[in-house]
Design a protein around this motif. Structure first.
Motif, PDB file in Angstrom:
ATOM      1  N   GLU A 561       0.829  -1.208   0.000  1.00 26.24           N
ATOM      2  CA  GLU A 561       0.000   0.000   0.000  1.00 26.24           C
ATOM      3  C   GLU A 561       0.867   1.264   0.000  1.00 26.24           C
ATOM      4  O   GLU A 561       0.517   2.271  -0.638  1.00 26.24           O
ATOM      5  N   ALA A 565       0.984   4.289  -2.787  1.00 31.05           N
ATOM      6  CA  ALA A 565       0.567   5.629  -2.353  1.00 31.05           C
ATOM      7  C   ALA A 565       1.727   6.620  -2.377  1.00 31.05           C
ATOM      8  O   ALA A 565       1.720   7.609  -1.634  1.00 31.05           O
ATOM      9  N   ASP A 568       0.674  10.225  -2.787  1.00 28.54           N
ATOM     10  CA  ASP A 568      -0.359  10.726  -1.860  1.00 28.54           C
ATOM     11  C   ASP A 568       0.289  10.881  -0.486  1.00 28.54           C
ATOM     12  O   ASP A 568       0.302   9.951   0.340  1.00 28.54           O
ATOM     13  N   PRO A 570      -0.341  12.581   2.488  1.00 26.25           N
ATOM     14  CA  PRO A 570      -1.062  12.316   3.745  1.00 26.25           C
ATOM     15  C   PRO A 570      -1.293  10.820   3.981  1.00 26.25           C
ATOM     16  O   PRO A 570      -1.107  10.328   5.088  1.00 26.25           O
ATOM     17  N   LYS A 571      -1.706  10.130   2.915  1.00 25.59           N
ATOM     18  CA  LYS A 571      -1.950   8.689   3.041  1.00 25.59           C
ATOM     19  C   LYS A 571      -0.643   7.951   3.322  1.00 25.59           C
ATOM     20  O   LYS A 571      -0.591   7.003   4.118  1.00 25.59           O
ATOM     21  N   LEU A 572       0.423   8.393   2.682  1.00 30.54           N
ATOM     22  CA  LEU A 572       1.736   7.774   2.859  1.00 30.54           C
ATOM     23  C   LEU A 572       2.194   7.886   4.316  1.00 30.54           C
ATOM     24  O   LEU A 572       2.714   6.929   4.899  1.00 30.54           O
ATOM     25  N   LYS A 574       0.272   8.251   6.960  1.00 30.01           N
ATOM     26  CA  LYS A 574      -0.601   7.416   7.780  1.00 30.01           C
ATOM     27  C   LYS A 574      -0.188   5.949   7.702  1.00 30.01           C
ATOM     28  O   LYS A 574      -0.086   5.246   8.722  1.00 30.01           O
ATOM     29  N   LEU A 575       0.073   5.476   6.469  1.00 38.29           N
ATOM     30  CA  LEU A 575       0.467   4.084   6.279  1.00 38.29           C
ATOM     31  C   LEU A 575       1.829   3.798   6.909  1.00 38.29           C
ATOM     32  O   LEU A 575       2.049   2.734   7.497  1.00 38.29           O
ATOM     33  N   GLU A 578       1.421   3.446  10.611  1.00 39.87           N
ATOM     34  CA  GLU A 578       0.773   2.173  10.934  1.00 39.87           C
ATOM     35  C   GLU A 578       1.770   1.018  10.812  1.00 39.87           C
ATOM     36  O   GLU A 578       1.795   0.113  11.643  1.00 39.87           O
TER      37      GLU A 578
END
Length: 605
Positions: A561, A565, A568, A570-572, A574-575, A578
């Protein structure tokens, strides 16, 4: 020697068959535990054997002079007499035996009742059950019949009852859902399933193995019969005619196979729901205290709950366990201190007593009043489907609640609590009146519950199975913390008592002025060495490799993921965060796995 026979007994309630052609014998040394799903007729069978209820057909044959003592599920007292008078009359059938008054009072005190001269109306349901238990075990008998004797008993009372029953010279017929108690006391298990009775010459642990063997045999026999039926069906379709005796027998065999009763797959309660999201602030308890009528229940208790806490609260009856839970949910205000609840916290409270149920309301309407649908791992599920998963078939769903047994009402109440989709589950004596099958499923559900679990329980097996931290009410009015389940708590407590005993021995030795020499000659209680993993450690060891594998799969998926990403941001971010958490958890689990493996290896030496 055989003392009692149940012969082809059947019983129905409201046209619903409960027992169908049940036959069973009881010998004078039998210690029989009865198990089965709520509503299958366990209490009905006991009441028939005790002579309280008449069967629709069949009979109970008892040997001459057999003395029976019976503890019903819901004992009844004469409110015009004192508790002591009630118990004396139950024990001696109305005769006055004042020479035993001291023994009766002592037994009542053992079971937490200090005022034998009170009127039964002032007692709680649990106190009445304990008083009736005293009457049952003190009544001279050859056959002792107990319906849920461990309900409302604390751990010390349960251990006392275990000891009494292990030394009881007569036969025992008992319903209980306490699995450790069944293992300690019984030598036979009687399972009631779909109106039929299966008898196993073993305690509860052995019963589980023997039952699985029976189910495996039934499935193997069914596969063989199905294969034979297909062959006979092909023969019939070719136009077979009964021209000879042999062909007639073949046709009869085909008809018998066609009409055979197939083994039903055992239905299990299915628990599944997704908890409400939980924020960073959970439940913060800061220095709370509570007293009643001058008695200090607990004082200066502080604790901040972590997101995945599994907390067990134990202690003698009347010490304040349920009061503490009610302080947490806000039903009772503490005398001092505060309880702060995070805004995202949603508590599901499964109380010791069922909430006031509208007996005239239909089962399905009671659940729909909470939620028409619930979000589960399988998607959106209707209230009707959830009822069915909780073993309330369509006919039962549209029946009034008044038609349910006590255990079925308890199961319905549990379903309502879970339909609220809480992220904190608070359970006050959850094992009371829930059958073993439901308990096992509840335990599996709690294993995967992504939230906080707080439970008050005297069920040692349940505590070992579910919790990872114990708070115990001790004599000083403080709550003492112990890591692990109930068995770990007992081990830690004995270890602590041993250390304290050694300190006292040393003090005594030093008073002679030659401490070291005297101490070396003294009798020490050496701390017990661990020879195997504790219950909770063994459960952790059995599951940890699978947990690590799942985490590694999750980490690999996050890598994919993250790669997808790349543009991206912001998504990067977040991932990536995590993945850091997952990898840290893998490392922690690996360290724990090595630690447990070293323990296992050390025990093998």
């Amino acid at each position: 020697m055989n003392i009692l026979n149940v012969e082809n007994v059947s019983k129905s309630y409201m046209s619903k068959p409960v027992l169908e052609g049940v036959s069973v014998g009881v010998n004078d040394t039998d210690k029989i535990g009865i198990v089965g799903t709520n509503g299958t007729g366990k209490s009905t069978l006991l009441s028939i054997v005790a002579g309280v209820v008449e069967p629709d057909s069949g009979k109970v044959v008892i040997s001459n002079g057999l003395r029976i003592s019976y503890l019903p599920q819901n004992p009844v007292f004469d409110m015009s007499k004192t508790l002591l008078q009630n118990i004396t009359e139950k024990i001696y059938a109305g005769d006055d035996h004042w020479d035993k008054m001291g023994e009766i009072k002592a037994n009542l005190a053992k079971f937490g009742i200090d005022d034998p001269e009170c009127n039964p109306s002032v007692l709680s349901g649990g106190q009445k059950k304990r008083a009736a238990l005293v009457a049952a075990i003190m009544t001279p008998s050859d056959l002792l019949i107990l319906d849920e004797p461990t309900n409302h008993l604390d751990s010390e009372m349960i251990e006392y009852l275990e000891d009494f029953l292990n030394h009881f010279r007569g036969a025992l017929l008992m319903i209980t859902h306490d699995r450790y108690f069944l293992d300690e006391v019984t030598n036979q298990i009687l399972e009631i399933d779909k109106g039929k009775v299966y008898q196993y010459e073993s305690n509860y642990s052995g019963f589980l193995e023997l039952k699985q063997q029976r189910l495996d045999y039934e499935q193997a026999a069914e596969r063989k019969a199905a294969t034979l039926y297909r062959k006979d069906l092909a023969w019939m379709l070719r136009g077979a005619r009964a021209r000879s005796t042999k062909q007639k027998a073949h046709i009869q065999r085909f008809e018998a196979l066609r009409d055979r009763q197939r083994p039903e797959e055992e239905r299990q309660v299915e628990l599944s729901s997704l908890p409400t999201r939980m924020g960073n602030k959970t439940i913060i308890i800061d220095g709370i205290s509570k007293s009643y009528e001058g008695k200090k229940l607990f004082k200066d208790f502080s604790y901040t709950f972590n997101k995945l806490d599994r907390i067990g609260i134990i202690g003698p009856n009347g010490c304040g366990k349920s009061t503490l839970l009610k302080c947490i949910i806000g039903a009772i205000m503490p005398d001092t201190g505060t309880v702060e609840i995070g805004q995202t916290i949603k508590i599901g409270y499964f109380g010791q007593e069922n909430e006031a149920l509208d007996e005239g309301k239909r089962v399905i309407d009671y659940i729909k009043d909470t939620a028409e649908f619930i979000q589960t791992k399988d998607g959106l599920v209707s209230a009707s489907v959830m009822c069915d998963r909780f073993l309330f078939d369509p006919n039962m769903q549209y029946a009034p609640i008044s038609k349910l047994s006590g255990g079925e009402k308890r199961r319905l109440y549990l379903l309502k609590v879970l339909m609220e989709q809480p992220n904190v589950i608070i359970l006050d004596e959850p094992t009371n009146d829930l059958d073993i099958q439901t308990l096992r499923t509840l335990e599996d559900y709690l294993d995967g519950f992504a939230g906080i679990i707080i439970t008050v329980s005297h069920d040692r097996y349940f505590l070992d199975r579910v919790v990872t931290r114990i708070f115990s009410f001790e004599a000083d009015g403080c709550l003492h913390q112990s890591e692990g389940g109930y068995s770990d708590y007992v081990f830690h407590k004995k270890e602590s008592e041993t250390v304290e005993s050694q300190k006292n021995d040393n003090k005594g030795a030093n008073s002679y002025g030659d401490g070291a020499d005297k101490a070396s000659k003294g009798k020490y209680r050496v701390p017990r060495e661990k020879t195997k993993l504790s219950f909770s450690e063994q459960r952790e060891y059995d599951n940890i490799e699978a947990e690590i594998e799942k985490l590694e799969e999750k980490s690999a998926k996050l890598d994919e993921e993250i790669a997808a990403a790349a543009t991206d941001f912001p998504k990067l971010m977040k991932l990536s965060k995590e993945k850091e958490e997952v990898d840290a958890e893998i490392e922690r689990k690996m360290d724990r796995y090595v630690e447990l493996q070293e323990l296992v290896d050390s025990f093998a030496k």
